[in-house]
Design an enzyme around this catalytic site. Structure first.
Site, PDB file in Angstrom:
ATOM      1  N   GLY A  71      66.788   2.012  -0.799  1.00 40.62           N
ATOM      2  CA  GLY A  71      65.594   2.671  -1.313  1.00 40.62           C
ATOM      3  C   GLY A  71      65.845   3.350  -2.654  1.00 40.62           C
ATOM      4  O   GLY A  71      64.981   3.334  -3.539  1.00 40.62           O
ATOM      5  N   GLN A 178      59.709   5.633   4.178  1.00 42.69           N
ATOM      6  CA  GLN A 178      59.524   6.293   5.474  1.00 42.69           C
ATOM      7  C   GLN A 178      58.375   5.677   6.276  1.00 42.69           C
ATOM      8  O   GLN A 178      58.223   5.989   7.458  1.00 42.69           O
ATOM      9  CB  GLN A 178      59.285   7.795   5.297  1.00 42.69           C
ATOM     10  CG  GLN A 178      60.519   8.565   4.865  1.00 42.69           C
ATOM     11  CD  GLN A 178      61.607   8.637   5.940  1.00 42.69           C
ATOM     12  OE1 GLN A 178      61.377   8.351   7.120  1.00 42.69           O
ATOM     13  NE2 GLN A 178      62.803   9.012   5.536  1.00 42.69           N
ATOM     14  N   THR A 237      75.787 -11.175  -6.552  1.00 41.00           N
ATOM     15  CA  THR A 237      75.729 -12.009  -5.337  1.00 41.00           C
ATOM     16  C   THR A 237      75.082 -11.203  -4.220  1.00 41.00           C
ATOM     17  O   THR A 237      75.437 -10.045  -3.983  1.00 41.00           O
ATOM     18  CB  THR A 237      77.148 -12.454  -4.938  1.00 41.00           C
ATOM     19  OG1 THR A 237      77.686 -13.202  -6.023  1.00 41.00           O
ATOM     20  CG2 THR A 237      77.131 -13.313  -3.689  1.00 41.00           C
ATOM     21  N   CYS A 300      35.336  -7.418  29.594  1.00 35.73           N
ATOM     22  CA  CYS A 300      35.874  -8.403  30.531  1.00 35.73           C
ATOM     23  C   CYS A 300      34.824  -8.688  31.587  1.00 35.73           C
ATOM     24  O   CYS A 300      34.440  -7.801  32.337  1.00 35.73           O
ATOM     25  CB  CYS A 300      37.144  -7.844  31.167  1.00 35.73           C
ATOM     26  SG  CYS A 300      37.939  -8.990  32.285  1.00 35.73           S
TER      27      CYS A 300
HETATM   28  N1  PLP Z   1      62.687   7.430  -0.288  1.00 38.03           N
HETATM   29  C1  PLP Z   1      62.494   8.179   0.818  1.00 38.03           C
HETATM   30  C2  PLP Z   1      61.123   8.711   1.083  1.00 38.03           C
HETATM   31  C3  PLP Z   1      63.541   8.427   1.695  1.00 38.03           C
HETATM   32  O1  PLP Z   1      63.341   9.175   2.781  1.00 38.03           O
HETATM   33  C4  PLP Z   1      64.825   7.894   1.394  1.00 38.03           C
HETATM   34  C5  PLP Z   1      65.989   8.142   2.292  1.00 38.03           C
HETATM   35  O2  PLP Z   1      66.331   9.265   2.593  1.00 38.03           O
HETATM   36  C6  PLP Z   1      64.984   7.128   0.227  1.00 38.03           C
HETATM   37  C7  PLP Z   1      63.890   6.909  -0.581  1.00 38.03           C
HETATM   38  C8  PLP Z   1      66.314   6.553  -0.175  1.00 38.03           C
HETATM   39  O3  PLP Z   1      66.590   5.375   0.530  1.00 38.03           O
HETATM   40  P1  PLP Z   1      68.127   4.867   0.672  1.00 38.03           P
HETATM   41  O4  PLP Z   1      68.800   5.811   1.632  1.00 38.03           O
HETATM   42  O5  PLP Z   1      68.009   3.480   1.218  1.00 38.03           O
HETATM   43  O6  PLP Z   1      68.737   4.878  -0.680  1.00 38.03           O
END
Ligand code: PLP
Length: 355
Positions: A71, A178, A237, A300
């Site tokens: 993320g 989330q 990769t 039903c």
């Molecule tokens: N965005 C939100 C709302 C999150 O809660 C988190 C994780 O804590 C992230 C982004 C970051 O994701 P990642 O842990 O995969 O880098």
């Protein structure tokens, strides 16, 4: 020793069995997905299968899914000043809500001075009037609003925000990390131009995620340059095993129960839900044999189930509506009644939900 209770699933989640199996199988593949030989093609197949699963889960096109290391990278990748808005003007401003994850607050590739904070109401939702005031009549901006907050769980008004952003000539990035696996996500319905996802919040492995682009937005500048992987959009990769685990986790999470109207304000006593493959008529009888009276969410008569006109009007797919079960409680319902019903569902779900 007492058994541990894990109530920190927003931080990360235990690996789903389906993800683990997919990863173990992938670890035994020798090939590089970019190689054209048999071994390479076998690895490529896993990556593309996962891409299909992720795309399908949020109603996106496969070609618009770009795998990342999670993320955080997805957010850093998405927030770039080179994007061009819908009225062809470059987006030099970045507006992020004040409650974003730090990986969004830090602004990706925008200079510190180009980042502005959109206000939030005391209820924990982005203040749409405040957002409008920052955008209308001002230079167009890339705006970043999360789907659901990691601290409060508050689901953000993404669709109305998207309309405001687009009217002002900007683009919307949505950090859905989330939300994925907890609520239904449809990139088109949200009006998002870019979505960030992460596998480890829904039972997938840590260290893998994706950005997903809308059909309208075809170009993003790579954050990591090098080889031509991911259609020249993310070099390196691919982490085949992690990507395969992500795909398996997304599919497994989707197989979980659908609660109809989950994002709307509902009566506190009413829950209408379905599991994939479940038939309402069978489920009502199975609950009855457990001593629990529930209702099917469909009309039903003489053994023939007609899908509910309500669910039809809501656009729910037929294969889901035919399994809808309604639970409604009242002033005589006790805590033990609820516990017994949950236990019955635990027992029945594996059998009823099988395709
Ligand atoms: N965005 C939100 C709302 C999150 O809660 C988190 C994780 O804590 C992230 C982004 C970051 O994701 P990642 O842990 O995969 O880098």
């Amino acid at each position: 020793l007492t058994e541990r209770v894990y109530l920190d699933w927003n931080a990360t989640t235990p690996l789903r069995i389906e993800a683990r199996q997919a990863m173990v199988a992938a670890l035994d593949l020798a090939g590089n997905p970019s190689s054209v030989h048999l071994e390479g093609r076998a690895a490529r197949r896993l990556v593309e299968e996962a891409r299909q699963r992720v795309a399908q889960a949020i109603g996106a096109s496969e070609r618009n899914v770009i795998f990342t290391s999670g993320g955080t990278e997805a957010n850093a990748f998405a927030l770039q000043p080179d994007l061009v808005g819908r009225d062809a003007k470059p987006l030099r401003r970045l507006v992020v809500s004040a409650i974003e994850h730090v990986s969004v607050l830090s602004g990706g590739r925008f200079a510190r001075g180009a980042i502005e904070l959109a206000p939030v109401t005391p209820d924990g939702a982005v203040d749409l009037n405040g957002l409008r005031a920052m955008l209308v009549g001002k230079p167009p901006a890339l705006v970043s609003i999360m789907l659901a907050n990691n601290e409060t769980g508050v689901i953000q008004p993404v669709r109305p925000a998207a309309d405001i952003v687009h009217e002002a000539g900007g683009l919307l990035h949505v950090d859905a990390v989330q939300g994925l696996g907890k609520i239904g996500i449809d990139i088109g319905a949200l009006g998002a131009d870019i979505i960030s996802l992460s596998a480890h919040k829904l039972g997938g492995p840590k260290g893998v995620g994706a950005i997903v682009l809308s059909d309208e937005l075809q170009t993003v500048a790579p954050l990591i340059r090098g080889g031509g992987q991911e259609r020249n959009r993310r070099a390196g990769t691919e982490n085949v095993a992690a990507i395969a685990g992500f795909g398996a986790a997304v599919t497994a999470a989707q197989a979980d129960v659908t609660i109809f109207g989950v994002r709307s304000q509902r009566l506190p006593n009413t829950t209408l839900f379905a599991a994939p493959g479940m038939r309402a008529e069978t489920a009502v009888i199975a609950f009855d044999l457990e001593g629990i009276a529930v209702s099917s969410g469909s009309a039903c008569s003489s053994g023939k189930v007609t899908p509910s006109h309500v669910l039809k009007a809501m656009g729910a797919p037929l294969e889901i509506t035919q399994g809808a079960i309604r639970l409604s409680t009242g002033y005589l319902t006790s805590e033990p009644d609820i516990q017994r019903s949950v236990e019955a569902w635990r027992k029945l779900s594996g059998v009823l939900g099988k395709r």
